[in-house]
Design a protein around this motif. Sequence first.
Motif, PDB file in Angstrom:
ATOM      1  N   LEU A 108      43.128  34.192  36.620  1.00  0.00           N
ATOM      2  CA  LEU A 108      42.101  33.275  36.247  1.00  0.00           C
ATOM      3  C   LEU A 108      40.602  34.266  35.925  1.00  0.00           C
ATOM      4  O   LEU A 108      40.643  35.183  36.785  1.00  0.00           O
ATOM      5  CB  LEU A 108      41.675  32.560  37.208  1.00  0.00           C
ATOM      6  CG  LEU A 108      42.730  31.573  37.617  1.00  0.00           C
ATOM      7  CD1 LEU A 108      42.423  30.827  38.842  1.00  0.00           C
ATOM      8  CD2 LEU A 108      43.276  30.550  36.756  1.00  0.00           C
ATOM      9  N   PRO A 143      44.378  36.323  40.812  1.00  0.00           N
ATOM     10  CA  PRO A 143      45.489  35.561  40.768  1.00  0.00           C
ATOM     11  C   PRO A 143      45.670  34.151  41.510  1.00  0.00           C
ATOM     12  O   PRO A 143      45.319  34.128  42.748  1.00  0.00           O
ATOM     13  CB  PRO A 143      46.498  36.544  41.452  1.00  0.00           C
ATOM     14  CG  PRO A 143      45.661  37.412  42.385  1.00  0.00           C
ATOM     15  CD  PRO A 143      44.283  37.241  41.509  1.00  0.00           C
ATOM     16  N   ARG A 144      45.776  33.136  40.952  1.00  0.00           N
ATOM     17  CA  ARG A 144      45.841  31.884  41.791  1.00  0.00           C
ATOM     18  C   ARG A 144      46.724  31.846  42.735  1.00  0.00           C
ATOM     19  O   ARG A 144      47.937  32.494  42.669  1.00  0.00           O
ATOM     20  CB  ARG A 144      46.147  30.734  40.760  1.00  0.00           C
ATOM     21  CG  ARG A 144      46.124  29.139  41.456  1.00  0.00           C
ATOM     22  CD  ARG A 144      46.526  28.121  40.389  1.00  0.00           C
ATOM     23  NE  ARG A 144      45.697  28.092  39.169  1.00  0.00           N
ATOM     24  CZ  ARG A 144      44.509  27.454  39.515  1.00  0.00           C
ATOM     25  NH1 ARG A 144      44.001  26.988  40.313  1.00  0.00           N
ATOM     26  NH2 ARG A 144      43.644  27.246  38.326  1.00  0.00           N
ATOM     27  N   THR A 146      53.855  39.731  33.859  1.00  0.00           N
ATOM     28  CA  THR A 146      52.853  39.362  34.676  1.00  0.00           C
ATOM     29  C   THR A 146      52.807  37.960  34.301  1.00  0.00           C
ATOM     30  O   THR A 146      52.664  36.962  35.277  1.00  0.00           O
ATOM     31  CB  THR A 146      51.648  40.005  34.349  1.00  0.00           C
ATOM     32  OG1 THR A 146      51.827  41.512  34.596  1.00  0.00           O
ATOM     33  CG2 THR A 146      50.372  39.662  35.334  1.00  0.00           C
ATOM     34  N   ALA A 147      52.537  37.317  33.245  1.00  0.00           N
ATOM     35  CA  ALA A 147      52.489  36.081  32.850  1.00  0.00           C
ATOM     36  C   ALA A 147      53.561  34.907  33.267  1.00  0.00           C
ATOM     37  O   ALA A 147      53.195  33.925  33.716  1.00  0.00           O
ATOM     38  CB  ALA A 147      52.355  35.858  31.348  1.00  0.00           C
ATOM     39  N   GLU A 148      54.738  35.585  33.441  1.00  0.00           N
ATOM     40  CA  GLU A 148      55.847  34.744  33.846  1.00  0.00           C
ATOM     41  C   GLU A 148      55.559  34.876  35.742  1.00  0.00           C
ATOM     42  O   GLU A 148      56.089  33.527  36.229  1.00  0.00           O
ATOM     43  CB  GLU A 148      57.030  35.238  33.802  1.00  0.00           C
ATOM     44  CG  GLU A 148      57.590  35.117  32.246  1.00  0.00           C
ATOM     45  CD  GLU A 148      58.913  35.908  31.829  1.00  0.00           C
ATOM     46  OE1 GLU A 148      59.297  36.618  32.677  1.00  0.00           O
ATOM     47  OE2 GLU A 148      59.348  35.450  30.773  1.00  0.00           O
ATOM     48  N   ASP A 192      39.676  29.058  43.860  1.00  0.00           N
ATOM     49  CA  ASP A 192      41.158  28.612  44.252  1.00  0.00           C
ATOM     50  C   ASP A 192      40.973  27.672  45.637  1.00  0.00           C
ATOM     51  O   ASP A 192      39.697  27.494  46.179  1.00  0.00           O
ATOM     52  CB  ASP A 192      41.539  29.782  44.778  1.00  0.00           C
ATOM     53  CG  ASP A 192      43.457  30.009  44.673  1.00  0.00           C
ATOM     54  OD1 ASP A 192      43.618  28.814  44.397  1.00  0.00           O
ATOM     55  OD2 ASP A 192      43.751  31.054  44.514  1.00  0.00           O
ATOM     56  N   LEU A 246      52.468  35.389  37.418  1.00  0.00           N
ATOM     57  CA  LEU A 246      51.152  34.948  37.735  1.00  0.00           C
ATOM     58  C   LEU A 246      50.538  34.212  37.250  1.00  0.00           C
ATOM     59  O   LEU A 246      50.891  34.320  35.857  1.00  0.00           O
ATOM     60  CB  LEU A 246      50.483  36.285  38.617  1.00  0.00           C
ATOM     61  CG  LEU A 246      51.149  37.477  39.305  1.00  0.00           C
ATOM     62  CD1 LEU A 246      50.433  38.666  39.340  1.00  0.00           C
ATOM     63  CD2 LEU A 246      51.311  36.737  40.579  1.00  0.00           C
ATOM     64  N   GLU A 247      49.530  33.359  37.549  1.00  0.00           N
ATOM     65  CA  GLU A 247      48.543  32.980  37.134  1.00  0.00           C
ATOM     66  C   GLU A 247      47.322  33.643  36.989  1.00  0.00           C
ATOM     67  O   GLU A 247      46.653  33.441  38.315  1.00  0.00           O
ATOM     68  CB  GLU A 247      48.429  31.327  37.298  1.00  0.00           C
ATOM     69  CG  GLU A 247      47.404  30.467  36.361  1.00  0.00           C
ATOM     70  CD  GLU A 247      47.065  29.036  36.725  1.00  0.00           C
ATOM     71  OE1 GLU A 247      46.241  28.497  36.421  1.00  0.00           O
ATOM     72  OE2 GLU A 247      47.882  28.592  37.700  1.00  0.00           O
TER      73      GLU A 247
END
Length: 526
Positions: free
Chosen positions: A92, A229-230, A85-87, A376, A89-90
């Motif tokens: 917040l 998710p940004r 997920t970290a790779e 966003d 999505l960003e």
Amino acid sequence: MSPARGQRGSRTRTAVVIGGGFAGLATAALVARDGLDVTLVEAHAELGGRAGQWHHEGFRFETGPSWFLMPEIFDRFFAQLGTSTAEQLELLPLDPAYRVFFEDDPNPFDLPADDSLQALQALETTPGRLPEYLSSAARTSRLATERLLYSSYQRPSDFLDPALLGRLPTLLRMLTEPLESFIARHTDDPRVRQILGYPAVFLGTSPRSAPSLYHLMSHLDINQQVLHPRGGFSAVVRAVASLAEGEGARLRTGCRARRITASRGRVTGVHIGRSDGRHEFLPADVVVSTADMHHTETALLPPEHRTRSARSWRHRDPGPGAVLALLGVRGALPELAHHSLFFTRDWQKGFDEISGARPAGGPPRSLYVCRPSATDDVAPPGHENLFVLVPTRADTHLGAGGVDGAGDLPVEQMVDDSIRQIADWAGIEDLASRIVVRRSIGPADFARDFGAWRGGALGPAHTLRQSAFLRGPVRSRRLKGLCYGGATTMPGIGVPMCLISAELVRSSLRGGRPARPEALTGGVHA
């Protein structure tokens, strides 16, 4: 599973996935990773299905899901595709997680990102049993994600899991006791009861109709952080689509499935109509339809290959419909959080209207308002972006929406009512005069654009008779090689459930059960 297992003899097996929403994209990615030659067909010009977007005059509106919950489900899905997920999505964190406006109460309630239990307890005039409730929600959520949700219940052994048998008495009680009464045993405060009960709307039902098993939903927004998710869920769509293409799946837009073909009890392919007016036949060993199951059964299959009769559909609950409003607003709106909920005092009346138990009434109504511009970049400078959802009965007779008030009268009237209610309850007196962009969407739009049964916005309600193995099959009992995915079948409504649905399809095609969550560590190429 190695690619070789995706072959029949020396020929690579082919699969056609119908629908480019989350379930279809996730299925295409997982099945392609298993070595099948996958083509996904999506009727619209863009991928995403209900998770669509609309650009207008510098605003970007999302037309579908907006709550990012159950991050562990996303972690598991991405891990099976060798990523994380970290790779992809960003994410917040939101603080407050959401804001609640109660009818006739001038003080909105903010659920903080931290110390949420303490904040809820501060609402209670008489101390309840909230710690016990939330602890049970956490335990039940773990049981669901580790056992219940990832089973398609196709074999007797699926019902004999020791982890489930050990909790059978508790599970039976939670399946038969309504969520509403379970909540009432833990708190007397009507505001807290609404906060604990509103997630039933995410399940397409009401606290009175949902089994208390679903109190696990409170773990997702109270015990866990609410994230964004940004780029919104459009960013999640792009991530999953990119992974599917990376696995070799062909994603074809502007291609509408017209008919699933079969011979000797096995699927043979899908006839599609292309946006250029031409027709095409796609041969396939496997067909996975993630379209609304009612549409698949009644529009794409002949009667002899359907799982459900017309009579059985008449006895099923389609869940709620919705009127949506996409509003571009001049100036700031600090009165609203990223997520804001508006609860009427007699909210059971609203649920009864949605279910058809009583005739539709007028305002006020319980509403959901998303202000993504709080977090966003979705609006021009000096403007805000609002997404308003008004739950309604699933009824296409309410009509369709339109731009600048051009929708059908019942839809536009509900939008007008909602704007006035938001302005009144949140103290934004000039809200209506500051709206510079307006678009409405009604139940008839859901039926036309997504083949949604009776114009439902989410999918069949998660009542006892429509949950778990009673919801809908993953594999057709009438036609070999045909599978169903998405919100209208197991495990149910919501983006995380659609990701699990894709794994259930993959598991069914493998002929076995999926790996347990605890077995997934890091990237997996099964």
